[in-house]
Design a protein around this motif. Structure first.
Motif, PDB file in Angstrom:
ATOM      1  N   LYS A  21     -16.316   0.011   2.097  1.00  0.00           N
ATOM      2  CA  LYS A  21     -15.346   0.505   3.065  1.00  0.00           C
ATOM      3  C   LYS A  21     -14.483  -0.664   3.534  1.00  0.00           C
ATOM      4  N   LEU A  22     -13.382  -0.359   4.216  1.00  0.00           N
ATOM      5  CA  LEU A  22     -12.469  -1.404   4.646  1.00  0.00           C
ATOM      6  C   LEU A  22     -12.461  -1.504   6.161  1.00  0.00           C
ATOM      7  N   LYS A  23     -12.513  -2.745   6.656  1.00  0.00           N
ATOM      8  CA  LYS A  23     -12.471  -3.017   8.095  1.00  0.00           C
ATOM      9  C   LYS A  23     -11.098  -3.540   8.466  1.00  0.00           C
ATOM     10  N   ARG A  24     -10.617  -3.162   9.642  1.00  0.00           N
ATOM     11  CA  ARG A  24      -9.324  -3.639  10.119  1.00  0.00           C
ATOM     12  C   ARG A  24      -9.429  -3.980  11.590  1.00  0.00           C
ATOM     13  N   GLY A  25      -8.483  -4.758  12.065  1.00  0.00           N
ATOM     14  CA  GLY A  25      -8.408  -5.083  13.478  1.00  0.00           C
ATOM     15  C   GLY A  25      -7.479  -4.121  14.195  1.00  0.00           C
ATOM     16  N   HIS A  26      -7.357  -4.279  15.495  1.00  0.00           N
ATOM     17  CA  HIS A  26      -6.471  -3.452  16.300  1.00  0.00           C
ATOM     18  C   HIS A  26      -5.150  -4.164  16.566  1.00  0.00           C
ATOM     19  N   SER A  27      -4.129  -3.380  16.801  1.00  0.00           N
ATOM     20  CA  SER A  27      -2.847  -3.935  17.238  1.00  0.00           C
ATOM     21  C   SER A  27      -2.860  -4.074  18.759  1.00  0.00           C
ATOM     22  N   HIS A  28      -1.813  -4.661  19.314  1.00  0.00           N
ATOM     23  CA  HIS A  28      -1.622  -4.829  20.766  1.00  0.00           C
ATOM     24  C   HIS A  28      -2.646  -5.762  21.401  1.00  0.00           C
ATOM     25  N   ALA A  29      -3.207  -6.684  20.648  1.00  0.00           N
ATOM     26  CA  ALA A  29      -4.228  -7.567  21.213  1.00  0.00           C
ATOM     27  C   ALA A  29      -3.796  -9.031  21.215  1.00  0.00           C
ATOM     28  N   ARG A  30      -2.522  -9.321  20.965  1.00  0.00           N
ATOM     29  CA  ARG A  30      -2.096 -10.703  20.783  1.00  0.00           C
ATOM     30  C   ARG A  30      -1.339 -11.294  21.976  1.00  0.00           C
ATOM     31  N   HIS A  31      -0.507 -10.517  22.631  1.00  0.00           N
ATOM     32  CA  HIS A  31       0.260 -11.070  23.751  1.00  0.00           C
ATOM     33  C   HIS A  31       0.530  -9.962  24.759  1.00  0.00           C
ATOM     34  N   ILE A  32       1.123 -10.339  25.893  1.00  0.00           N
ATOM     35  CA  ILE A  32       1.308  -9.433  27.036  1.00  0.00           C
ATOM     36  C   ILE A  32      -0.048  -8.844  27.434  1.00  0.00           C
ATOM     37  N   LEU A  33      -1.017  -9.731  27.641  1.00  0.00           N
ATOM     38  CA  LEU A  33      -2.377  -9.284  27.931  1.00  0.00           C
ATOM     39  C   LEU A  33      -2.647  -9.172  29.432  1.00  0.00           C
ATOM     40  N   THR A  34      -1.750  -9.680  30.269  1.00  0.00           N
ATOM     41  CA  THR A  34      -2.034  -9.695  31.700  1.00  0.00           C
ATOM     42  C   THR A  34      -2.055  -8.295  32.293  1.00  0.00           C
ATOM     43  N   LYS A  35      -1.246  -7.396  31.765  1.00  0.00           N
ATOM     44  CA  LYS A  35      -1.200  -6.034  32.316  1.00  0.00           C
ATOM     45  C   LYS A  35      -2.286  -5.122  31.748  1.00  0.00           C
ATOM     46  N   LYS A  36      -3.020  -5.584  30.761  1.00  0.00           N
ATOM     47  CA  LYS A  36      -4.061  -4.763  30.147  1.00  0.00           C
ATOM     48  C   LYS A  36      -5.395  -5.040  30.820  1.00  0.00           C
ATOM     49  N   SER A  37      -6.180  -4.001  30.983  1.00  0.00           N
ATOM     50  CA  SER A  37      -7.472  -4.155  31.648  1.00  0.00           C
ATOM     51  C   SER A  37      -8.450  -4.911  30.746  1.00  0.00           C
ATOM     52  N   SER A  38      -9.475  -5.476  31.363  1.00  0.00           N
ATOM     53  CA  SER A  38     -10.486  -6.207  30.600  1.00  0.00           C
ATOM     54  C   SER A  38     -11.175  -5.293  29.598  1.00  0.00           C
ATOM     55  N   LYS A  39     -11.429  -4.061  30.009  1.00  0.00           N
ATOM     56  CA  LYS A  39     -12.089  -3.105  29.116  1.00  0.00           C
ATOM     57  C   LYS A  39     -11.224  -2.812  27.892  1.00  0.00           C
ATOM     58  N   ARG A  40      -9.933  -2.645  28.127  1.00  0.00           N
ATOM     59  CA  ARG A  40      -9.010  -2.357  27.027  1.00  0.00           C
ATOM     60  C   ARG A  40      -8.928  -3.538  26.057  1.00  0.00           C
ATOM     61  N   LYS A  41      -8.832  -4.755  26.599  1.00  0.00           N
ATOM     62  CA  LYS A  41      -8.767  -5.945  25.756  1.00  0.00           C
ATOM     63  C   LYS A  41     -10.065  -6.136  24.973  1.00  0.00           C
ATOM     64  N   ARG A  42     -11.189  -5.868  25.617  1.00  0.00           N
ATOM     65  CA  ARG A  42     -12.482  -6.007  24.959  1.00  0.00           C
ATOM     66  C   ARG A  42     -12.599  -5.029  23.797  1.00  0.00           C
ATOM     67  N   ASN A  43     -12.137  -3.785  23.998  1.00  0.00           N
ATOM     68  CA  ASN A  43     -12.214  -2.786  22.935  1.00  0.00           C
ATOM     69  C   ASN A  43     -11.234  -3.067  21.807  1.00  0.00           C
ATOM     70  N   LEU A  44     -10.113  -3.700  22.106  1.00  0.00           N
ATOM     71  CA  LEU A  44      -9.162  -4.067  21.055  1.00  0.00           C
ATOM     72  C   LEU A  44      -9.715  -5.168  20.164  1.00  0.00           C
ATOM     73  N   ASP A  45     -10.676  -5.933  20.681  1.00  0.00           N
ATOM     74  CA  ASP A  45     -11.245  -7.044  19.935  1.00  0.00           C
ATOM     75  C   ASP A  45     -12.243  -6.594  18.879  1.00  0.00           C
ATOM     76  N   ILE A  46     -12.727  -5.348  18.975  1.00  0.00           N
ATOM     77  CA  ILE A  46     -13.742  -4.835  18.058  1.00  0.00           C
ATOM     78  C   ILE A  46     -13.060  -4.286  16.805  1.00  0.00           C
TER      79      ILE A  46
END
Length: 67
Positions: A21-46
């Motif tokens: 199977k193929l694994k991929r990362g998430h988008s929206h995890a590179r910049h403009i992180l101050t307005k995103k919640s910790s939970k959202r950033k943590r889930n984008l990292d998986i």
């Protein structure tokens, strides 16, 4: 029959698992992180699996696998 070319953009974005199977990362995890919640950033990292409908497209773009 000529050799097939690997789609380099696809090769940089996915990795294959042991089961093929193929694994991929998430988008929206590179910049403009101050307005995103910790939970959202943590889930984008998986990493997550490529959807079944896109799996076939990626396999065509990566004819020799991706390790």
């Amino acid at each position: 029959m000529p050799k097939l070319k690997t789609h380099k953009g696809a090769a940089k974005r996915v990795r294959s698992t042991a089961n093929g199977k193929l694994k991929r990362g998430h988008s929206h995890a590179r910049h403009i992180l101050t307005k995103k919640s910790s939970k959202r950033k943590r889930n984008l990292d998986i990493d997550t699996l490529v959807s079944e409908s896109d799996q076939v497209r990626f396999e065509r773009m990566l004819p020799y696998g991706r390790s």
